[in-house]
Design an enzyme around this catalytic site. Structure first.
Site, PDB file in Angstrom:
ATOM      1  CG  ASP A 123      75.968 -15.049  40.719  1.00  0.00           C
ATOM      2  OD1 ASP A 123      75.141 -14.340  40.109  1.00  0.00           O
ATOM      3  OD2 ASP A 123      76.655 -14.608  41.645  1.00  0.00           O
ATOM      4  CG  ASN A 176      81.030 -12.992  51.870  1.00  0.00           C
ATOM      5  OD1 ASN A 176      81.086 -12.357  50.817  1.00  0.00           O
ATOM      6  ND2 ASN A 176      80.392 -14.144  51.976  1.00  0.00           N
ATOM      7  CG  HIS A 201      80.313 -13.229  47.733  1.00  0.00           C
ATOM      8  ND1 HIS A 201      79.120 -13.767  48.134  1.00  0.00           N
ATOM      9  CD2 HIS A 201      79.983 -12.028  47.161  1.00  0.00           C
ATOM     10  CE1 HIS A 201      78.136 -12.957  47.809  1.00  0.00           C
ATOM     11  NE2 HIS A 201      78.627 -11.895  47.231  1.00  0.00           N
ATOM     12  CD  GLU A 212      79.187 -17.112  49.604  1.00  0.00           C
ATOM     13  OE1 GLU A 212      79.823 -16.067  49.337  1.00  0.00           O
ATOM     14  OE2 GLU A 212      78.057 -17.061  50.120  1.00  0.00           O
TER      15      GLU A 212
HETATM   16  P1  PGA Z   1      75.956  -5.646  45.220  1.00  0.00           P
HETATM   17  O1  PGA Z   1      76.424  -7.152  45.377  1.00  0.00           O
HETATM   18  O2  PGA Z   1      76.462  -5.156  43.925  1.00  0.00           O
HETATM   19  O3  PGA Z   1      74.467  -5.742  45.274  1.00  0.00           O
HETATM   20  O4  PGA Z   1      76.540  -4.877  46.387  1.00  0.00           O
HETATM   21  C1  PGA Z   1      77.743  -7.499  45.358  1.00  0.00           C
HETATM   22  C2  PGA Z   1      77.903  -8.979  45.476  1.00  0.00           C
HETATM   23  O5  PGA Z   1      77.457  -9.567  46.465  1.00  0.00           O
HETATM   24  O6  PGA Z   1      78.474  -9.563  44.576  1.00  0.00           O
END
Ligand code: PGA
Length: 244
Positions: A67, A136, A138, A143
């Site tokens: 992404d 959350n 995701h 999302e």
């Molecule tokens: P992080 O992000 O590895 O920085 O905790 C996780 C995400 O939001 O996919």
């Protein structure tokens, strides 16, 4: 879905990196899709180190970025581009033809999504995906509420994503949209690793593994993936009630 429990972040990163290295030794034209972020950072570093140390031939290997934050230039140190360029592409001196990332500055983002979908289809699907999980639930920028069948798409970011995402940037930044590979691709991927470490991920890992499968909590899709692996450290697994 299987649960793999290790002690700490270092072991988790080592496990994921070793898995990819072994897969590449067995399949030189492996297609790997990875998330950027705090969690996969060490996996990426170890992957580059191990491939070089073991003298693995990765000249036929393909890398796909999961992404990107819409509107960000690849030079922004918080962008996914920057993350992969500094951790994977430059250390391994990959040829540009070996990787594909979304251009989140493109005028036509729909066409960027189509390009990604075509690129994946042209490779005959993804062999391994390594993804993190947001606060959350995701995965990538899928999302809460995103349909499980979705392919690459542009997402309006959830408030949680906008505020937690600030941690990747040098100063406050306005985050609005993300461009991401969707769950249609995740479900077609041969092996998917969701990695999480630390106590702050314990609640979302409990929901991922023990909660209902619902588009309102995207990571719950892992329960439906036959070759889905949730790779967690002791802290991230500390709220699980059942012995998995
Ligand atoms: P992080 O992000 O590895 O920085 O905790 C996780 C995400 O939001 O996919």
């Amino acid at each position: 879905m299987q649960i793999i429990r290790v002690k700490n972040y270092e072991q988790l990163s080592d496990y994921a990196a070793d898995f990819i290295v072994d897969a590449l030794k067995n399949k030189p034209n492996l297609v790997l899709c990875m998330a950027s972020g705090t969690t996969p950072a060490l996996t990426c570093d170890l992957l580059a180190q191990k491939l070089k140390k073991d003298k693995v031939n990765y000249s036929k290997f393909t890398f796909i970025g999961l992404d990107e934050w819409v509107g960000l230039p690849p030079t922004n140190t918080g962008s996914c581009h920057y993350f992969f360029r500094t951790k994977i592409f430059e250390p391994l001196q990959l040829k540009p033809s070996q990787y594909h990332l979304f251009n989140a500055q493109a005028d036509d983002l729909k066409s960027e999504c189509e390009k990604m979908d075509k690129f994946i289809a042209g490779k005959g699907d993804i062999d391994i995906m390594v993804v993190g999980i947001g606060m959350n639930g995701h995965i990538g920028f899928n999302e809460p509420g995103t349909l499980f069948a979705t392919l690459s798409h542009v997402a309006e970011l959830d408030e949680v994503t906008k505020s937690v995402g600030q941690k990747y940037f040098k100063g406050p930044i306005e985050l609005g949209k993300g461009i991401t590979i969707g769950f249609g691709h995740l479900m077609n991927t041969k092996k998917v690793f969701l990695i999480a470490n630390g106590i702050k991920k314990a609640e979302v890992i409990k929901k991922t593994i023990e909660g209902p499968v619902t588009e309102n909590f995207p990571a719950s899709i892992m329960q439906q993936h036959e070759n889905g692996f949730v790779l967690i450290d002791e802290e991230a697994g500390s709220l699980l009630s059942k012995p998995h």
